[in-house]
Design a protein around this motif. Structure first.
Motif, short mmCIF file in Angstrom:
data_model
loop_
_atom_site.label_atom_id
_atom_site.label_comp_id
_atom_site.label_asym_id
_atom_site.label_seq_id
_atom_site.Cartn_x
_atom_site.Cartn_y
_atom_site.Cartn_z
N MET A 165 -1.14 11.62 -6.79
CA MET A 165 -2.09 11.78 -5.69
C MET A 165 -2.81 10.47 -5.37
O MET A 165 -3.24 10.24 -4.25
N ASN A 166 -2.91 9.61 -6.38
CA ASN A 166 -3.52 8.31 -6.14
C ASN A 166 -2.55 7.35 -5.49
O ASN A 166 -2.95 6.47 -4.71
N GLY A 167 -1.24 7.50 -5.79
CA GLY A 167 -0.25 6.60 -5.21
C GLY A 167 0.06 6.91 -3.76
O GLY A 167 0.45 6.02 -3.00
N PHE A 168 -0.09 8.19 -3.35
CA PHE A 168 0.27 8.61 -1.99
C PHE A 168 -0.40 7.77 -0.90
O PHE A 168 0.26 7.34 0.05
N PRO A 169 -1.73 7.50 -0.97
CA PRO A 169 -2.39 6.79 0.14
C PRO A 169 -2.04 5.31 0.25
O PRO A 169 -2.35 4.69 1.26
N GLY A 178 4.22 9.41 -5.86
CA GLY A 178 3.19 9.35 -4.82
C GLY A 178 3.53 8.32 -3.75
O GLY A 178 3.35 8.57 -2.55
N PHE A 179 4.03 7.15 -4.18
CA PHE A 179 4.48 6.14 -3.21
C PHE A 179 5.55 6.72 -2.28
O PHE A 179 5.52 6.51 -1.07
N ALA A 180 6.51 7.44 -2.89
CA ALA A 180 7.62 8.00 -2.10
C ALA A 180 7.10 8.97 -1.05
O ALA A 180 7.50 8.93 0.12
N PHE A 181 6.21 9.87 -1.45
CA PHE A 181 5.62 10.82 -0.49
C PHE A 181 4.81 10.08 0.57
O PHE A 181 4.78 10.48 1.74
#
Length: 512
Positions: free
Chosen positions: A97-101, A225-228
Motif C-alpha cells: 500500500m505504501n509502494g502504490f502511490p 505496490g509499484f506494479a499496481f
C-alpha cells in the motif's frame, strides 16, 4: 531489540547471566589459565612485559567470550513458528500500500500535468519526493527502528499510509496540486519506516536457510505496490485533460478504496502483529550480541568496511537505473507510441511483476548456494547487456519488443533488490540489519535522484537512445565495482561455526 527476555526458561536472561558467571569462574579457577597469567606477569623487561601481558589478557578475554558464545548457543532453544508467515504477509501488505502511490501520477504524467496545470518535471517530483524524504530521515529513523522494534515501526508506517490516503481524498480539483504533494510526502515518510524492515523481519522470524527468500518476499510487497501503481491509474485515468469533471471522478475511484484498505490494515496490524517469536529462529540470532548499539561506532565501521562501501555504490547504480527507467517510463513509451498511456502502465507493471518472480528465484538461490558475489555480477552484466540490446532494438518500434525487454530487465534488475539487502546484512554481520539496509536504501534514493535528473534532460534533448546509453554506462560501472568486492559471508560462517561447535560438544560439558 534482539533481547529475547521472554523466551521461556531456556532463554531467560537470568540463566544466561548465570552461565556467563560460572564460565568466568571456571576460567579463573582453571590451572591452565592461571599458568598463562603467571607467564604473562613474569616477563623480565618491564615495557615489553606490559605489552605482552596486555596481549595475553586480550587473548584470554577473547577465548572466554568465544567459550560463552559456544555455551549460550547450546542452551538456547531454536524453533520456527508458522506465525512467521502471517507476520511477513502483514508487512508485505503495508509495504504494498505504501509502494502504490510512488508512480501513480508519473505513469499518466501528461494527463496529470495538464489537469493540475503543472510541468512534467513537477509531476516527476511526486515520485522524487519519496527519495528526498528518505535521505533526510534515514539515520534518525534507523535509530528509531533499532530502539523501538519492528512492531512499533510497522504500526507507524501503517499510520502514515492511512494519513496519506486520507489526504489523497482531498486532491480532486485542478488547484490542489499542493495537496497532492502533501499526500505524497506522507506516503514518503511512511516509506522510510517500512523500506528497511525486510532483512530485519527475515532475521528475527525466519531460520538460517530461509532468510534470503523471506527478505525477497518482504520486498515483494513493495514491488507489487509499484506494479499496481503502474497499471491501475493508467487504466482508470484515461480522460482528456480538458474534461476536468471526469478526471476528478477518476481520481476518486483510486483514492477512496485506498483510504478504506489502509484503515482496515492499520487496525489489523495493531492487534495482530507480534514483535518477535518466543524462541530464537537461528543460531546466528541466538549468539548475536544483545548489547546496546553504538551508532556512531557502527556507522564508522560500516563506512570503513571496503566491501560494504563498494556495495553501496554498485547497489545504488543498478537500483537507481531501475527507478530512473520506471519514473521516465511514460515519456519513453509515448515517444514511440503516442497516446498509449495504458500501454506505458502495462509495461511498467510487467517490469515489476517480472522482478517479483526474479526476486523469489534469486532469494531461493542465495539460500541454497550463498553465492552472493557471483549472483550479483550475473545481475549487473545481464542488465547491462539487456539494456544495450534494448537501446538498439527500440528503433524497430514494435510493442512486443518493448514488452519482452521490460520483462527481462525487470526480472534481473528488480529481482536483485532483496538480494542486495541480504548481501549487505551478510558481509556486515553482526552489525544491525536495519543499519546496513537503511544505508543501502539511502544509496537507492541518492542514485535514483541523480540518474533520473541526468537522464530526464538527455531524454528531452536526444531522445530515449541517449538516455538508454546513459543507463547502460551506469550499469557497466556498477558491474566493475561489484567485481572488486571481497565477499566475506560472516553471518553464514557464524551459523555454520556454531552448528559445528555444538555438534562436537556434550550437553553436560557445555553447561558445566
Amino acid at each position: 531489540m534482539e533481547d529475547y527476555r521472554h523466551s521461556g526458561p531456556q532463554t531467560d536472561s537470568s540463566n544466561a547471566t548465570f552461565y556467563i558467571k560460572n564460565i568466568s569462574l571456571h576460567h579463573n579457577n582453571n590451572p591452565k589459565n592461571s599458568k598463562v597469567a603467571e607467564t604473562c606477569s613474569s616477563i623480565p623487561n618491564v615495557t615489553d612485559a606490559s605489552k605482552e601481558k596486555h596481549r595475553c589478557i586480550e587473548k584470554n578475554h577473547g577465548d572466554e567470550e568465544k567459550a560463552v558464545k559456544k555455551r549460550s548457543s547450546s542452551v538456547h532453544e531454536i524453533k520456527l513458528y508458522k506465525k512467521r508467515y502471517l507476520m511477513l504477509f502483514l508487512f508485505a501488505l503495508c509495504s504494498m500500500m505504501n509502494g502504490f502511490p510512488s508512480f501513480q501520477y508519473t505513469v499518466v504524467a501528461n494527463i496529470v500535468g495538464c489537469y493540475y496545470d503543472v510541468s512534467l518535471s513537477a509531476v516527476n517530483w511526486t515520485c522524487d519526493i519519496h527519495m528526498v524524504v528518505f535521505l533526510v530521515l534515514v539515520f534518525p529513523i534507523m535509530y528509531f527502528i533499532d530502539k523501538k522494534g519492528i512492531r512499533i515501526t510497522l504500526i507507524v508506517g501503517a499510520v502514515l499510509n492511512f494519513l496519506g490516503s486520507f489526504a489523497q481524498c482531498f486532491t480532486f480539483a485542478p488547484d490542489r496540486f499542493l495537496v497532492v504533494m502533501t499526500c505524497q510526502a506522507l506516503y514518503a515518510l511512511g516509506q522510510v519506516f517500512l523500506l528497511s524492515l525486510p532483512p530485519f523481519i527475515a532475521a528475527v522470524w525466519f531460520g538460517a536457510g530461509e532468510v534470503g527468500l523471506a527478505c525477497a518476499l518482504g520486498v515483494f510487497g513493495n514491488q507489487l505496490g509499484f506494479a499496481f501503481g503502474f497499471i491501475i491509474p493508467s487504466n482508470i485515468i484515461t480522460s482528456n485533460c480538458t474534461e476536468q469533471v471526469d478526471i476528478s471522478n477518476e481520481l476518486k475511484i483510486i483514492a477512496y478504496p485506498m483510504a478504506v484498505i489502509n484503515t482496515v490494515l492499520l487496525v489489523i496490524v495493531f492487534f495482530v502483529f507480534v514483535e518477535k517469536p518466543k524462541t530464537f529462529p537461528s543460531i546466528a540470532q541466538a549468539t548475536k550480541p544483545t548489547c546496546e548499539t553504538d551508532y556512531v561506532k557502527s556507522l564508522k565501521k560500516l563506512f570503513m568496511h571496503r566491501s560494504f562501501v563498494l556495495l553501496l555504490f554498485g547497489y545504488g547504480l543498478i537500483t537507481g537505473t531501475y527507478f530512473g527507467i520506471s519514473t521516465l517510463m511514460n515519456e519513453m513509451v509515448l515517444i514511440h507510441f503516442p497516446g498509449q498511456e495504458v500501454v506505458a502502465g502495462i509495461m511498467g507493471a510487467m517490469l515489476v511483476f517480472a522482478g517479483m518472480v526474479g526476486s523469489v528465484i534469486i532469494g531461493a538461490l542465495l539460500d541454497r548456494t550463498h553465492r552472493y558475489k557471483a549472483i550479483s555480477l550475473f545481475a549487473f552484466i545481464m542488465s547491462f547487456l539487456l539494456m544495450l540490446v534494448y537501446t538498439f532494438l527500440i528503433k524497430i518500434e514494435k510493442i512486443w519488443i518493448q514488452f519482452l525487454m521490460f520483462i527481462l530487465l525487470g526480472f534481473i534488475m528488480t529481482g536483485y533488490l532483496p538480494a542486495g539487502l541480504d548481501f549487505g546484512a551478510e558481509i556486515t554481520y553482526p552489525e544491525p540489519e536495519a543499519m546496513s539496509a537503511s544505508l543501502l536504501n539511502a544509496s537507492i534514493q541518492i542514485f535514483s535522484i541523480i540518474l533520473t535528473n541526468i537522464a530526464s534532460p538527455i531524454l528531452e534533448k536526444y531522445g530515449d537512445f541517449g538516455s538508454n546509453i546513459f543507463f547502460c554506462s551506469s550499469l557497466l560501472v556498477g558491474a566493475i565495482i561489484m567485481g572488486c568486492i571481497k565477499c566475506e559471508l560472516k553471518r553464514t560462517y557464524a551459523e555454520d561455526e556454531e552448528v559445528d561447535d555444538t555438534k562436537s560438544q556434550n550437553i553436560e560439558d557445555s553447561i558445566s
